[in-house]
Write a protein that holds these residues in place. Structure first.
Motif, PDB file in Angstrom:
ATOM      1  N   UNK A  26       0.869 -36.390  53.673  1.00  0.00           N
ATOM      2  CA  UNK A  26       0.684 -37.791  54.071  1.00  0.00           C
ATOM      3  C   UNK A  26      -0.793 -38.119  54.196  1.00  0.00           C
ATOM      4  N   UNK A  27      -1.581 -37.221  54.787  1.00  0.00           N
ATOM      5  CA  UNK A  27      -3.018 -37.432  54.917  1.00  0.00           C
ATOM      6  C   UNK A  27      -3.672 -37.549  53.541  1.00  0.00           C
ATOM      7  N   UNK A  31      -5.599 -40.838  52.157  1.00  0.00           N
ATOM      8  CA  UNK A  31      -7.019 -40.744  51.822  1.00  0.00           C
ATOM      9  C   UNK A  31      -7.313 -40.831  50.348  1.00  0.00           C
ATOM     10  N   UNK A  32      -6.486 -40.222  49.534  1.00  0.00           N
ATOM     11  CA  UNK A  32      -6.777 -40.144  48.112  1.00  0.00           C
ATOM     12  C   UNK A  32      -6.124 -41.205  47.251  1.00  0.00           C
ATOM     13  N   UNK A  33      -5.044 -41.797  47.733  1.00  0.00           N
ATOM     14  CA  UNK A  33      -4.294 -42.744  46.910  1.00  0.00           C
ATOM     15  C   UNK A  33      -4.036 -44.073  47.607  1.00  0.00           C
ATOM     16  N   UNK A  34      -4.714 -44.336  48.719  1.00  0.00           N
ATOM     17  CA  UNK A  34      -4.570 -45.585  49.473  1.00  0.00           C
ATOM     18  C   UNK A  34      -3.106 -45.895  49.785  1.00  0.00           C
ATOM     19  N   UNK A  35      -2.370 -44.869  50.187  1.00  0.00           N
ATOM     20  CA  UNK A  35      -0.939 -45.023  50.475  1.00  0.00           C
ATOM     21  C   UNK A  35      -0.686 -45.983  51.626  1.00  0.00           C
ATOM     22  N   UNK A  75      -7.474 -27.389  46.378  1.00  0.00           N
ATOM     23  CA  UNK A  75      -8.405 -28.522  46.353  1.00  0.00           C
ATOM     24  C   UNK A  75      -7.694 -29.798  46.778  1.00  0.00           C
ATOM     25  N   UNK A  76      -8.412 -30.630  47.506  1.00  0.00           N
ATOM     26  CA  UNK A  76      -7.881 -31.944  47.837  1.00  0.00           C
ATOM     27  C   UNK A  76      -8.073 -32.859  46.626  1.00  0.00           C
ATOM     28  N   UNK A  77      -7.484 -34.029  46.689  1.00  0.00           N
ATOM     29  CA  UNK A  77      -7.608 -34.972  45.588  1.00  0.00           C
ATOM     30  C   UNK A  77      -9.063 -35.381  45.380  1.00  0.00           C
ATOM     31  N   UNK A  82     -13.973 -35.226  42.156  1.00  0.00           N
ATOM     32  CA  UNK A  82     -15.420 -35.008  42.095  1.00  0.00           C
ATOM     33  C   UNK A  82     -15.803 -33.931  41.092  1.00  0.00           C
ATOM     34  N   UNK A  83     -15.047 -32.856  41.036  1.00  0.00           N
ATOM     35  CA  UNK A  83     -15.434 -31.724  40.192  1.00  0.00           C
ATOM     36  C   UNK A  83     -14.931 -31.806  38.758  1.00  0.00           C
ATOM     37  N   UNK A  84     -13.800 -32.475  38.539  1.00  0.00           N
ATOM     38  CA  UNK A  84     -13.229 -32.449  37.198  1.00  0.00           C
ATOM     39  C   UNK A  84     -13.112 -33.808  36.513  1.00  0.00           C
ATOM     40  N   UNK A  85     -12.902 -34.863  37.265  1.00  0.00           N
ATOM     41  CA  UNK A  85     -12.638 -36.144  36.619  1.00  0.00           C
ATOM     42  C   UNK A  85     -13.855 -37.052  36.528  1.00  0.00           C
TER      43      UNK A  85
END
Length: 98
Positions: A26-27, A31-35, A75-77, A82-85
């Motif tokens: 849920x966190x 944080x990563x997808x503006x849920x 890894x978090x989203x 940051x590292x791949x996309x």
């Protein structure tokens, strides 16, 4: 650990570990997808936005499971982005010689 559950110790630990895992998901969704973002006054628009967030999260989890090794699976989203996309670059400022 203090609890009012009347289960064997191993089962209590299992229950709380599952709960912690769900809270982490849920966190990450928030944080990563503006849920949790509900900026529309329409219930159905907010519901659609949340479903898109869930689908994006599932696709990202699938991509992580295919593309990353075991060490990188945690890894978090944001780290994944940051590292791949995100494409890195360097901006250089050069002044002409006088």
């Amino acid at each position: 650990m203090v609890t009012n559950l009347s289960l064997p110790q191993k089962d209590i630990v299992r229950v709380y570990r599952k709960r912690a895992a769900i809270e982490d998901i849920i966190r990450e969704l928030k944080g990563g997808f503006a849920f949790g973002k509900t900026d529309s006054s329409s219930f159905f628009a907010n519901k659609a936005r949340m479903w898109i967030s869930v689908i994006a999260s599932n696709l990202m989890r699938l991509m992580k499971s295919i593309a990353l090794d075991d060490q990188q699976q945690s890894w978090t989203i944001n780290t994944f982005r940051d590292r791949l996309l995100k494409i890195g670059g360097r901006v250089l400022l050069s002044t002409p010689a006088r």
